[in-house]
Design a protein around this motif. Structure first.
Motif, PDB file in Angstrom:
ATOM      1  N   ASP A  29       0.913  -1.073   0.289  1.00  0.00           N
ATOM      2  CA  ASP A  29       0.237  -0.183  -0.178  1.00  0.00           C
ATOM      3  C   ASP A  29       0.974   1.098  -0.057  1.00  0.00           C
ATOM      4  N   GLU A  30       1.843   1.307   0.949  1.00  0.00           N
ATOM      5  CA  GLU A  30       2.828   2.309   1.040  1.00  0.00           C
ATOM      6  C   GLU A  30       3.515   2.515  -0.677  1.00  0.00           C
ATOM      7  N   GLN A  31       4.342   1.365  -1.230  1.00  0.00           N
ATOM      8  CA  GLN A  31       4.586   1.708  -2.316  1.00  0.00           C
ATOM      9  C   GLN A  31       3.727   2.137  -3.432  1.00  0.00           C
ATOM     10  N   ALA A  32       2.375   1.784  -3.365  1.00  0.00           N
ATOM     11  CA  ALA A  32       1.396   2.063  -4.547  1.00  0.00           C
ATOM     12  C   ALA A  32       1.055   3.556  -4.281  1.00  0.00           C
ATOM     13  N   MET A  85      16.133   6.732  -7.707  1.00  0.00           N
ATOM     14  CA  MET A  85      15.886   5.240  -8.048  1.00  0.00           C
ATOM     15  C   MET A  85      14.371   4.662  -8.053  1.00  0.00           C
ATOM     16  N   LYS A  86      13.806   5.169  -6.856  1.00  0.00           N
ATOM     17  CA  LYS A  86      12.486   5.005  -6.387  1.00  0.00           C
ATOM     18  C   LYS A  86      11.353   5.503  -7.364  1.00  0.00           C
ATOM     19  N   GLY A  87      10.384   4.816  -7.720  1.00  0.00           N
ATOM     20  CA  GLY A  87       9.178   5.406  -8.858  1.00  0.00           C
ATOM     21  C   GLY A  87       9.829   5.103 -10.263  1.00  0.00           C
ATOM     22  N   SER A  88      10.310   4.047 -10.345  1.00  0.00           N
ATOM     23  CA  SER A  88      10.386   3.655 -11.926  1.00  0.00           C
ATOM     24  C   SER A  88      10.254   2.071 -12.233  1.00  0.00           C
ATOM     25  N   GLY A 129       2.986   5.803  -6.603  1.00  0.00           N
ATOM     26  CA  GLY A 129       2.930   5.716  -8.095  1.00  0.00           C
ATOM     27  C   GLY A 129       2.755   4.391  -8.192  1.00  0.00           C
ATOM     28  N   PRO A 130       2.763   3.754  -9.581  1.00  0.00           N
ATOM     29  CA  PRO A 130       2.303   2.309  -9.768  1.00  0.00           C
ATOM     30  C   PRO A 130       3.525   1.357  -9.190  1.00  0.00           C
ATOM     31  N   LEU A 131       2.732  -0.038  -8.938  1.00  0.00           N
ATOM     32  CA  LEU A 131       3.885  -0.914  -8.653  1.00  0.00           C
ATOM     33  C   LEU A 131       4.518  -1.492  -9.803  1.00  0.00           C
ATOM     34  N   LEU A 186      18.398  -6.666  -3.544  1.00  0.00           N
ATOM     35  CA  LEU A 186      17.190  -6.940  -2.880  1.00  0.00           C
ATOM     36  C   LEU A 186      16.750  -5.406  -2.591  1.00  0.00           C
ATOM     37  N   ALA A 187      17.488  -4.473  -2.030  1.00  0.00           N
ATOM     38  CA  ALA A 187      17.008  -3.282  -1.817  1.00  0.00           C
ATOM     39  C   ALA A 187      16.593  -2.400  -3.222  1.00  0.00           C
ATOM     40  N   ARG A 188      17.372  -2.682  -4.268  1.00  0.00           N
ATOM     41  CA  ARG A 188      16.881  -2.176  -5.464  1.00  0.00           C
ATOM     42  C   ARG A 188      15.931  -2.748  -6.154  1.00  0.00           C
ATOM     43  N   ALA A 189      15.791  -3.799  -6.000  1.00  0.00           N
ATOM     44  CA  ALA A 189      14.281  -4.574  -6.281  1.00  0.00           C
ATOM     45  C   ALA A 189      13.035  -4.067  -5.480  1.00  0.00           C
ATOM     46  N   LEU A 190      13.174  -3.776  -4.392  1.00  0.00           N
ATOM     47  CA  LEU A 190      12.284  -3.220  -3.330  1.00  0.00           C
ATOM     48  C   LEU A 190      11.843  -1.721  -4.144  1.00  0.00           C
ATOM     49  N   LEU A 191      12.993  -0.895  -4.458  1.00  0.00           N
ATOM     50  CA  LEU A 191      12.574   0.318  -4.864  1.00  0.00           C
ATOM     51  C   LEU A 191      12.004   0.549  -6.164  1.00  0.00           C
ATOM     52  N   ARG A 192      12.287  -0.738  -6.854  1.00  0.00           N
ATOM     53  CA  ARG A 192      11.567  -0.979  -8.253  1.00  0.00           C
ATOM     54  C   ARG A 192       9.981  -1.120  -7.854  1.00  0.00           C
ATOM     55  N   LYS A 193       9.859  -1.321  -6.732  1.00  0.00           N
ATOM     56  CA  LYS A 193       8.429  -1.707  -6.333  1.00  0.00           C
ATOM     57  C   LYS A 193       8.044  -3.104  -6.909  1.00  0.00           C
ATOM     58  N   ASP A 194       8.887  -3.959  -6.783  1.00  0.00           N
ATOM     59  CA  ASP A 194       8.737  -5.581  -7.250  1.00  0.00           C
ATOM     60  C   ASP A 194       8.196  -6.111  -6.342  1.00  0.00           C
ATOM     61  N   ARG A 195       6.938  -6.349  -6.153  1.00  0.00           N
ATOM     62  CA  ARG A 195       5.981  -6.968  -5.142  1.00  0.00           C
ATOM     63  C   ARG A 195       6.331  -8.313  -4.659  1.00  0.00           C
ATOM     64  N   LYS A 196       7.229  -9.059  -5.511  1.00  0.00           N
ATOM     65  CA  LYS A 196       7.825 -10.306  -5.166  1.00  0.00           C
ATOM     66  C   LYS A 196       8.926 -10.288  -4.373  1.00  0.00           C
ATOM     67  N   ALA A 197       9.788  -9.161  -4.786  1.00  0.00           N
ATOM     68  CA  ALA A 197      11.113  -8.857  -3.864  1.00  0.00           C
ATOM     69  C   ALA A 197      10.552  -8.396  -2.480  1.00  0.00           C
ATOM     70  N   THR A 198       9.545  -7.652  -2.613  1.00  0.00           N
ATOM     71  CA  THR A 198       8.833  -7.073  -1.121  1.00  0.00           C
ATOM     72  C   THR A 198       8.460  -8.199  -0.389  1.00  0.00           C
ATOM     73  N   ALA A 199       7.908  -9.258  -0.897  1.00  0.00           N
ATOM     74  CA  ALA A 199       7.412 -10.470  -0.216  1.00  0.00           C
ATOM     75  C   ALA A 199       8.644 -11.216   0.444  1.00  0.00           C
TER      76      ALA A 199
END
Lengths: 107, 200
Positions: free
Chosen positions: A34-37, B1-4, A40-42, B24-37
């Motif tokens: 939720d915070e990431q979204a 890096m965040k937001g792309s 901006g888009p995931l 792993l941190a970079r994958a999180l910043l790309r908002k990869d939900r699988k990396a987040t999990a």
């Protein structure tokens, strides 16, 4: 022995701690998504998959559906019953591969 | 890096093969939900254990603080440079959050008058009776859980987190003398419970 000595001795010992509950992990994951979204888009599901992530059956359906990228970048877990069960039931009866809420179950 | 998030991500191996926390941190910043999990699965037990050891038996507070740690980590992830393990970075955040909680509890508690009850504390010696099957560490933990929250927290802060009375006083806005008195009374309560346990 002084009480301060006893306390220092106890503090130095690494006491075993219980594992985090699966409901806590589920709530953490939901809160992070939720915070990431909110900013901006995931990452789209297709890109998650190409990066090595395993999609669950519902995410696969969303990924191949003829809908816009905007919709695909939303978090489909928000409307999934696995999220509800994962956040509220320890050892939830959810089993399909690729689902993060299944990944968090302590079993 | 965040937001792309639409940048094509490099292939990420399963977590068991990930040795590079920065990746792993970079994958999180790309908002990869699988990396987040993967991030949640990999580090929640460690952070939870740290917070639990400091704040049990307040289970709801433990869970709330663990969540605060992960949200703070996400908000500050761009500052993680990979110079140390991600686990250590997270535990640093956890320590700050736990200390914030100590500060809130001890700062808002009506601490005892620093001059009150001086005559009541005659000795800090713990009776040396048999512990039976129980270790000193186990009995200490059991007795600490019997203490009021402010006593329990001031002892955790002093002995587990190794903060001086002056540091605690600076953090809570109390005088050093008031913190020392609180510590003395907390140790006294601890000793009394220990003695009562030995007699029963």
């Amino acid at each position: 022995m002084k009480s301060s000595d006893v306390l220092q001795r106890a503090a130095a010992a690494e006491r075993p701690a219980p594992r985090a509950s699966s409901t806590l992990k589920s709530r953490l994951f939901s809160a992070l998504c939720d915070e990431q979204a909110s900013s901006g888009p995931l990452m789209s599901l297709a890109h998650c998959k190409s990066a090595g992530g395993k999609l669950c059956v519902f995410e696969e359906l969303v990924a191949i559906s003829p809908i816009g990228e905007g919709l695909k970048s939303r978090n489909p877990c928000n409307v999934c019953h696995a999220r509800l069960l994962g956040e509220h039931v320890e050892n939830a009866p959810i089993y399909w591969p690729g689902c993060p809420y299944v990944q968090f179950q302590n079993r | 890096m965040k937001g792309s998030p639409e940048d094509l991500a490099p292939r990420r191996p399963p977590l068991s093969q990930v040795s590079d926390d920065l990746e792993l941190a970079r994958a999180l910043l790309r908002k990869d939900r699988k990396a987040t999990a993967d991030f949640v699965e990999a580090y929640t037990d460690t952070v939870h254990a740290y917070v639990w050891r400091r704040l049990t038996p307040r289970t709801q507070v433990v869970d709330d603080i663990v969540q605060e740690v992960f949200l703070a980590a996400w908000r500050n992830l761009e500052r993680y440079t990979g110079s140390g393990p991600l686990k250590s970075w997270l535990l640093g955040i956890a320590r700050n959050k736990v200390e914030d909680h100590y500060r809130d509890v001890l700062g808002s508690a009506g601490l005892v008058d620093p001059h009150a009850g001086v005559e009541e504390i005659l000795s800090e010696e713990i009776p040396q009776e048999s512990l039976g099957e129980e270790s000193i560490e186990d009995r200490t933990e059991r007795i600490i859980l019997m203490l009021p929250a402010d006593y329990r927290m001031v002892l955790r802060w002093r002995y587990w987190d190794k903060r001086s009375a002056k540091e605690m006083a600076d953090a809570t806005g109390r005088t050093e003398k008031a913190i020392e008195r609180l510590l003395a009374r907390a140790r006294d309560q601890f000793r009394r419970h220990w003695s009562e346990e030995g007699r029963s």
